[in-house]
Design an enzyme around this catalytic site. Structure first.
Site, PDB file in Angstrom:
ATOM      1  N   GLY B  71     -45.181  -9.000   3.584  1.00  0.00           N
ATOM      2  CA  GLY B  71     -44.462 -10.242   3.853  1.00  0.00           C
ATOM      3  C   GLY B  71     -45.343 -11.327   4.455  1.00  0.00           C
ATOM      4  O   GLY B  71     -45.250 -12.505   4.080  1.00  0.00           O
ATOM      5  N   ALA B 201     -42.068  -4.161   0.978  1.00  0.00           N
ATOM      6  CA  ALA B 201     -41.425  -2.911   0.552  1.00  0.00           C
ATOM      7  C   ALA B 201     -40.952  -2.020   1.701  1.00  0.00           C
ATOM      8  O   ALA B 201     -39.946  -1.334   1.591  1.00  0.00           O
ATOM      9  CB  ALA B 201     -42.387  -2.117  -0.338  1.00  0.00           C
ATOM     10  N   CYS B 327     -42.786  -8.057  16.808  1.00  0.00           N
ATOM     11  CA  CYS B 327     -44.043  -8.796  16.911  1.00  0.00           C
ATOM     12  C   CYS B 327     -44.200  -9.486  18.247  1.00  0.00           C
ATOM     13  O   CYS B 327     -45.299  -9.813  18.647  1.00  0.00           O
ATOM     14  CB  CYS B 327     -44.139  -9.830  15.804  1.00  0.00           C
ATOM     15  SG  CYS B 327     -43.910  -9.102  14.191  1.00  0.00           S
TER      16      CYS B 327
END
Lengths: 123, 396
Positions: B71, B201, B327
């Site tokens: 991504g 994925a 994150c």
């Protein structure tokens, strides 16, 4: 991120709470920064006979406050004032760099509690 | 009890069916998909199949699918590629202030270096952008509108079709970061007027390290990685055949089972939310209660408590959840997404995200709620804020 010593202190902190009729109270930090630490002391003849804490904050903040209360019990006021944040970090066998400020808060909370006691005594 | 995993928005386990599909491509069909000999052609055949599986899942053509590392790369490529492809038109980009850091940090850095001018749209208390505000932000030199399909922290699903229509009407490229959405939200790139779309994925039970950038044919995009001629000269680097095959299989299963999984997971989520709200006081549900929310997502702020201590106490009890986004954990910043929805900074510090998956059970939820009630109580007893609120602190 945290070592086992910090996690142990965080999982089972000592001296949690607030001393009724405390002789000195130190409160530092603020909620918008994500940390508030409050240490209350019982003082007899310039010796700290009991210490308790309440902390809003991360695991490092809770572990640092717990360690700080254990370190001051039995110490004279001058000895308590000599406790530095690096002593807290050493007892915890290290903190991640971005969490060092939690140990600084602990040092400041002790200082503020002792000052609070001395202010009240002098007035 | 085994450890409980409630962090499916961070990543999902690769499903066994997918792993099985991938295994031959490590040892048997190991050829380089770009080689001309039989070994290479054999691998290339399966890459083509995977490309079609991905294309079919979003209503695209196989030639519009570009494999990337995930991504973050897809987001970076979309932004930088459009900036360079449409240089002559301008450098103004419209996005939202709740995008993933892969978008926000990239755009901020480009803006700082004078390479882009960015308008960050705000959101309402449930995390939705205002379409009128979007229309008003459009300028003659606007080259890109980028709005995430579903938010990673609070799960809010934007009105992508309407945003796509606005972009189209104004002749502006529309990119959506659909990393959290694929497998959870039905997407048709043609119907929704999506020009560029990022996916990864490992968010839908596929392997890590593989993603896709969908590019509608005709959209001018500069290449991202330079080197060999892979991916029609657009993205150099040997194709990761096992991961690509796994991604194809994973998206096929995710698309096939989307209704079944959403029904199951949303029932778990709704049960969890009802339990938490009835058993714990002073909790705030972040995001929307409407169905424009990822079925898997629940996000709560627990007043008087800081999120990290709650996360780590739950971890000690054997439950994995996330505070804010994965994150940003480790940083001292409160959730910027929650701040954008207008949550007070204290509450933004005390948020936890629970993201459920198809393998979770009601028993796991019960165990979690039981522990959560106790841990919240313990940490509140530790918190000076809690006692202030109860009026017990004499030193306020």
């Amino acid at each position: 991120m945290y070592n086992e010593r910090v996690m142990k202190e965080f999982a089972e902190p000592k001296n949690v709470g607030f001393i009724e009729n405390a002789d000195g109270v130190g409160k530092v930090g603020n909620a918008s920064c994500g940390d508030i630490m409050e240490i209350s002391l019982k003082i007899d003849n310039d010796i700290i006979t009991d210490a308790k804490f309440r902390t809003f904050g991360c695991a490092a903040a809770i572990a640092s406050s717990s360690v700080a209360t254990q370190m001051v019990i039995g110490k004279t006021l001058d000895e308590a004032l000599n406790i530095k944040n690096k002593d807290v970090v050493e007892t915890l066998q290290g903190l991640p760099p971005q969490k060092i400020h939690c140990s600084v808060l602990a040092e400041e909370a002790i200082k503020k509690a002792v000052e609070d006691y001395r202010d009240k005594k002098n007035n | 009890m085994n450890r409980i995993y409630f962090d499916h928005s961070a990543t999902t386990p690769t499903s066994e069916e997918v792993v099985k599909e991938m295994l031959p491509f490590f040892t048997d069909i190991y050829g380089n998909g770009s080689s001309q000999h039989s070994h290479g052609r054999e691998a290339g055949k399966y890459i083509d199949i995977a490309r079609r599986q991905v294309a079919d899942a979003i209503g695209a053509k196989p030639g519009e699918i570009y494999f990337t590392s995930g991504g973050t790369e897809s987001d970076n490529w979309a932004i930088r590629g459009v900036l360079s492809g449409y240089k002559a038109k301008g450098k103004h980009i419209i996005t939202t202030c709740i995008e993933h850091p892969a978008m926000i940090k990239t755009l901020e850095s480009l803006q700082k270096n004078g390479l882009a001018e960015v308008t960050f749209l705000g959101v309402d208390s449930e995390g939705f952008i205002c379409l009128e505000e979007l229309k008003n932000a459009i300028r003659p030199d606007t080259i890109l509108i980028s709005v995430m399909t579903a938010n990673n922290e609070i799960g809010t699903i934007q009105d992508i079709k309407e945003i796509g229509a606005i972009a189209k009407a104004n002749n502006i490229i529309f990119h959506t970061d659909a990393v959290q959405a694929i497998g959870n939200v039905k997407i048709d790139v043609k119907e929704m007027n999506i020009d560029l779309l990022s996916m990864s994925a490992h968010k839908f039970y596929g392997p890590k390290g593989i993603g896709v950038l969908y590019r509608r044919n005709g959209i001018k995009l500069s290449s991202y990685m330079t080197g060999g001629e892979q991916e029609r000269n657009m993205r150099a680097g040997t194709l990761n055949t096992p991961a690509i095959v796994g991604m194809g299989k994973a998206i096929e299963i995710a698309t096939r089972d989307i209704d079944k999984n959403n029904k199951y997971v949303s029932e778990l989520r709704d049960y969890f939310v009802a339990q938490v709200e009835s058993k714990i006081d002073n909790v705030y549900y972040n995001g929307t209660k409407s169905n424009k929310r990822l079925a898997s997502n629940a996000n709560f702020s627990f007043e008087f408590i800081e999120g990290e201590s709650l996360l780590l106490r739950l971890d000690l009890a054997g439950i994995s959840v996330s505070s804010g986004s994965a994150c940003s954990s480790g940083s001292l910043e409160p959730s910027y997404v929650l701040l954008a929805t207008g949550r007070a900074i204290e509450l933004a510090h005390g948020s936890l995200r629970f993201s459920f998956g198809k393998n979770n059970t009601k028993q796991e939820i019960d165990y979690c709620v039981q522990n959560l009630v106790k841990i919240v109580q313990d940490l509140r007893e530790l918190s000076p804020l809690f006692l202030i609120k109860k009026g017990e602190n004499k030193y306020v």
